[in-house]
Design an enzyme around this catalytic site. Structure first.
Site, PDB file in Angstrom:
ATOM      1  N   ASP A   1      35.778  12.061  23.490  1.00 35.10           N
ATOM      2  CA  ASP A   1      36.371  11.426  22.323  1.00 35.10           C
ATOM      3  C   ASP A   1      37.658  12.150  21.942  1.00 35.10           C
ATOM      4  OD1 ASP A   1      36.960  10.185  19.906  1.00 35.10           O
ATOM      5  OD2 ASP A   1      34.868  10.124  19.250  1.00 35.10           O
TER       6      ASP A   1
ATOM      7  N   CYS B   1      34.169   4.414  13.122  1.00 33.37           N
ATOM      8  CA  CYS B   1      35.570   4.684  13.462  1.00 33.37           C
ATOM      9  C   CYS B   1      36.432   4.666  12.187  1.00 33.37           C
ATOM     10  CB  CYS B   1      36.040   3.698  14.501  1.00 33.37           C
ATOM     11  SG  CYS B   1      37.684   4.055  15.188  1.00 33.37           S
TER      12      CYS B   1
ATOM     13  N   HIS C   1      34.427   7.350  22.735  1.00 33.73           N
ATOM     14  CA  HIS C   1      34.703   6.836  21.401  1.00 33.73           C
ATOM     15  C   HIS C   1      34.436   5.328  21.325  1.00 33.73           C
ATOM     16  CE1 HIS C   1      36.697   7.007  17.451  1.00 33.73           C
ATOM     17  NE2 HIS C   1      37.128   5.792  17.746  1.00 33.73           N
TER      18      HIS C   1
END
Length: 276
Positions: free
Chosen positions: A207, A148, A243
């Protein structure tokens, strides 16, 4: 951009269970103060010549999930280091009520108001790389794991050993030999287009940060890097997950657990070929 800025999905997830085998300890000094890191070392009977710099999401090195994942890679024979990119200002998982992410990025919650942007993060990553490449470590190759928030910095330091592409004018020692990133955020096209070493990406089907359009654009850029520079690359798409799945997925959900373990295998196989 080839991925969007962080959002609430970047701090949501499921806490895993286990006992870390590494420990938090003082790591490096920067112009903004000392930096701690979680360090996990391989068993004595493993090859001790390869290291992984684990560049974490916004939950930082005190995240149990990240620590357990680092231990998994350490068990495969890597010295793994997770530096504190935020000088003690990481975000607790699922702490939605007390965190304004744009304010956090600009250092609103930090005692010294340090922003969490390249000007403060780059020196931590560069210093960590330099220390791991030091003569006293015995490490001969260094890979990067970026999750991330951390994916941006794995990409920024995946530029080979050309001094003219060093982030923030860092020395030529500040580079990674290969990298794996999962559900990246904040990555600029200009950063991805300078990648000069092997890069593997794990992407989630759902995502809002690394969208399908961002994924396709990343493929185009990396394909061009493959043609121009012979850069090895890969993007694996995991269906039915969102995500953050590679480090904050629900281990009680069969699909999420399979994807999470699959991403870890993807990274392990990538480094086995391109690092070892």
């Amino acid at each position: 951009m080839t991925s969007n800025p962080i959002s609430t999905c970047c701090i949501s997830g499921f806490k895993h269970e286990g006992t870390p085998s590494g420990r938090l300890e003082p790591w490096i000094e920067t112009q903004n103060g000392p930096v701690e890191a979680y360090i996990s070392k391989p068993p004595a009977n493993k090859d001790l010549k390869h290291g992984l710099l684990f560049i974490p999401d916004v939950i930082g090195p005190t995240s149990l999930n990240a620590q357990l994942l680092a231990d998994t890679f350490a068990s495969q024979g890597y010295t793994v280091v997770i530096p504190d990119l935020f000088h003690g200002d990481a975000i607790a998982m699922n702490n939605f009520a007390n965190t304004d992410l744009p304010k956090w990025l600009q250092g609103h919650y930090h005692p010294s108001h340090l922003p969490h942007t390249p000007e403060t993060v780059d020196p931590i990553v560069a210093g960590s790389i330099a220390k791991m490449r030091g003569a006293d470590t015995g490490l001969t190759k260094l890979g990067g794991l970026g999750y991330c928030f951390g994916a941006k910095y794995a990409v920024r330091f995946l530029r080979g050993d050309k001094s003219d592409t060093r982030p923030q004018g860092e020395s030529t020692t500040a580079h990674l030999d290969a990298a794996f990133i999962a559900h990246p955020s904040f990555v600029e096209e200009s950063e991805l287009s300078l990648v000069a070493a092997p890069l593997s990406i794990a992407a989630a089907e759902t995502d809002a940060i690394f969208t399908a359009a961002h994924r396709r654009r990343s493929e185009e850029i990396l394909a061009q890097r493959g043609i121009e520079e012979g850069v090895a690359w890969q993007i694996n798409l995991y269906g039915g997950v969102s995500h953050g799945f590679a480090v904050r997925g629900d281990r009680e959900d069969r699909r999420q657990r399979w994807a999470m373990e699959g991403a870890a295998r993807q990274a392990g196989e990538w480094f086995e070929v391109w690092l070892r």
